[in-house]
Design an enzyme around this catalytic site. Structure first.
Site, PDB file in Angstrom:
ATOM      1  N   SER A   1      63.636  51.883  23.402  1.00 48.30           N
ATOM      2  CA  SER A   1      62.380  51.541  23.466  1.00 48.30           C
ATOM      3  C   SER A   1      61.785  51.168  22.062  1.00 48.30           C
ATOM      4  O   SER A   1      62.430  51.840  21.212  1.00 48.30           O
ATOM      5  CB  SER A   1      61.636  52.687  24.010  1.00 48.30           C
ATOM      6  OG  SER A   1      60.071  52.564  23.684  1.00 48.30           O
TER       7      SER A   1
ATOM      8  N   TYR B   1      59.570  61.522  24.332  1.00 43.17           N
ATOM      9  CA  TYR B   1      60.129  60.043  24.477  1.00 43.17           C
ATOM     10  C   TYR B   1      60.427  59.366  23.142  1.00 43.17           C
ATOM     11  O   TYR B   1      61.511  58.946  23.147  1.00 43.17           O
ATOM     12  CB  TYR B   1      58.946  59.339  25.321  1.00 43.17           C
ATOM     13  CG  TYR B   1      59.324  58.163  25.881  1.00 43.17           C
ATOM     14  CD1 TYR B   1      60.247  57.898  27.151  1.00 43.17           C
ATOM     15  CD2 TYR B   1      58.997  56.834  25.250  1.00 43.17           C
ATOM     16  CE1 TYR B   1      60.575  56.698  27.309  1.00 43.17           C
ATOM     17  CE2 TYR B   1      59.383  55.647  25.603  1.00 43.17           C
ATOM     18  CZ  TYR B   1      60.068  55.487  26.724  1.00 43.17           C
ATOM     19  OH  TYR B   1      60.519  54.292  27.090  1.00 43.17           O
TER      20      TYR B   1
END
Ligand SMILES: NC(=O)c1ccc[n+]([C@@H]2O[C@H](COP(=O)([O-])OP(=O)(O)OC[C@H]3O[C@@H](n4cnc5c(N)ncnc54)[C@H](OP(=O)(O)O)[C@@H]3O)[C@@H](O)[C@H]2O)c1
Length: 263
Positions: free
Chosen positions: A156, A170
Site C-alpha cells: 500500500s 496498517y
C-alpha cells in the site's frame, strides 16, 4: 539476446496458460486482478474466508475463464497450509501467487486493541510469509531462468507515506510487506522466482468504502491525476508483473496511485 532480436510484442504481456492463486480474490482489488488474469487466459484460483461468497464469485468468473474457489483463512499457518495443500492436490506447478488478502483497523491510539493490531499484522504480513513458503515447491517447479515464477504482494502507499487516518498497525504492516518483498526477492532469485509488490493508492472496495464516502473529493484533490484507481489500472500492473514483460523485474514496490506518493 541481441539488441535487434525480435521481441514478439504480441505475446510480451501474455499470461495465457499460466496458473495463478489470488488471495482475497472474492472482491475489491483481488477481484480486479482475478478478472484481468482470466481475461488474459490464465487459470485462476481465488481464495477468501467466506466460502459461499468465494464459490459464487468463482462461478461468476468462470464465464470469463477457468476459475476455482478455494476458501481459506490465510491469517493462520493452518489456513495457509490448507490452501497450499488444496492447490497441490490439483496442480503440479504454480506460475503466479498474488498475496492480496488484507485487513485494516481504525481506532484512536488509546483505544487501539491488541486484537485489532494482531488481525492486521496476521492478515497482511504473516499470511504473505507463510503462504509463500507453503507454495514454494509449486512455484519452484514453474519457474525457469527466462520465465520465473512470480510472487506479487499487495502492499500500500500507506507503507510508503504516513496515512492521514488512524490505522497504526496498517502502515506498519504494509512497510513490512514491502521490505519482505525485497528480502524474499533476493532469497528466491536462485530458485527462478521473482518477488515484487504493488502499492495501491485509493481504489474502490469494501475496505475503502467508508473512507471514500467521507473523503473521496479530498483524496482526488491530493492526487496529481485527480482520480481514484479502477480495475484496469490494477489489472494492468499485475498482468505486466506476471507476464514475460515483467520477467527481469525483481524486488520492487510499484506505487499505483496516480502520483500521490510523490506529490
Ligand atoms: N482498496 C484500496 O484502496 C487499497 C489501497 C492500498 C492497499 N490495498 C490492499 O489491497 C488488498 C485488497 O484490499 P481491498 O481494498 O480489495 O479489500 P477488501 O475489499 O476488504 O477485500 C479483502 C479481500 O481479502 C479477503 N480476506 C480478508 N481477510 C482474509 C483472511 N484472513 N484470509 C483470507 N482472505 C481474507 C476478503 O474476503 P473474506 O472477508 O471473505 O475473507 C476479500 O476477498 C489489501 O491487502 C489491502 O491492504 C487496498
Amino acid at each position: 539476446m541481441e539488441p535487434n532480436e525480435a521481441i514478439h510484442v504480441e505475446s510480451l504481456f501474455s499470461i495465457k496458460g499460466k496458473t495463478a492463486v489470488i488471495t482475497g480474490g472474492s472482491r475489491g482489488i483481488g477481484l480486479m486482478i482475478a478478472r484481468g488474469f482470466l481475461e488474459s487466459g490464465a487459470k485462476v484460483y481465488i481464495s477468501s474466508r467466506k466460502k459461499d461468497v468465494c464459490d459464487a464469485v468463482a462461478a461468476e468468473l468462470s464465464k470469463v475463464g477457468e476459475c476455482v474457489s478455494v476458501p481459506a483463512d490465510v491469517s493462520t499457518l493452518d489456513g495457509c497450509k490448507h490452501l497450499a495443500q488444496q492447490i497441490a492436490a490439483s496442480e503440479n506447478k504454480l506460475h503466479i501467487l498474488v498475496n492480496n488478502a488484507g485487513a485494516v483497523w481504525f481506532a484512536p491510539i488509546a483505544e487501539y486493541t491488541e486484537a485489532g493490531w494482531d488481525k492486521v499484522i496476521d492478515t497482511n504480513v504473516k499470511s504473505t510469509f507463510f503462504l509463500t513458503r507453503e507454495l514454494l515447491p509449486l512455484l519452484e517447479k514453474a519457474g525457469t531462468p527466462d520465465d520465473p515464477a512470480r510472487v506479487i504482494n499487495v502492499g500500500s502507499i500507506d507503507g510508503i507515506k504516513a496515512p492521514f487516518l488512524e490505522t497504526f498497525a496498517y502502515p506498519a504492516s504494509k512497510a513490512a510487506v514491502h521490505h519482505m518483498t525485497r528480502d524474499l526477492a533476493v532469497k528466491f532469485a536462485g530458485r527462478n522466482i521473482t518477488v515484487n509488490a504493488i502499492a495501491p493508492g485509493p481504489f474502490p472496495s469494501q475496505m475503502t468504502k467508508w473512507m471514500l464516502e467521507h473523503y473521496q473529493k479530498q483524496i482526488e484533490k491530493s492526487c496529481p491525476l485527480r482520480r481514484i484507481g479502477n480495475s484496469s489500472d490494477m489489472a494492468g500492473v499485475a498482468i505486466y508483473l506476471a507476464s514475460r514483460a515483467g520477467a527481469y523485474v525483481n524486488g520492487v514496490v510499484i506505487p499505483v496511485d496516480g502520483g500521490i506518493c510523490i506529490s
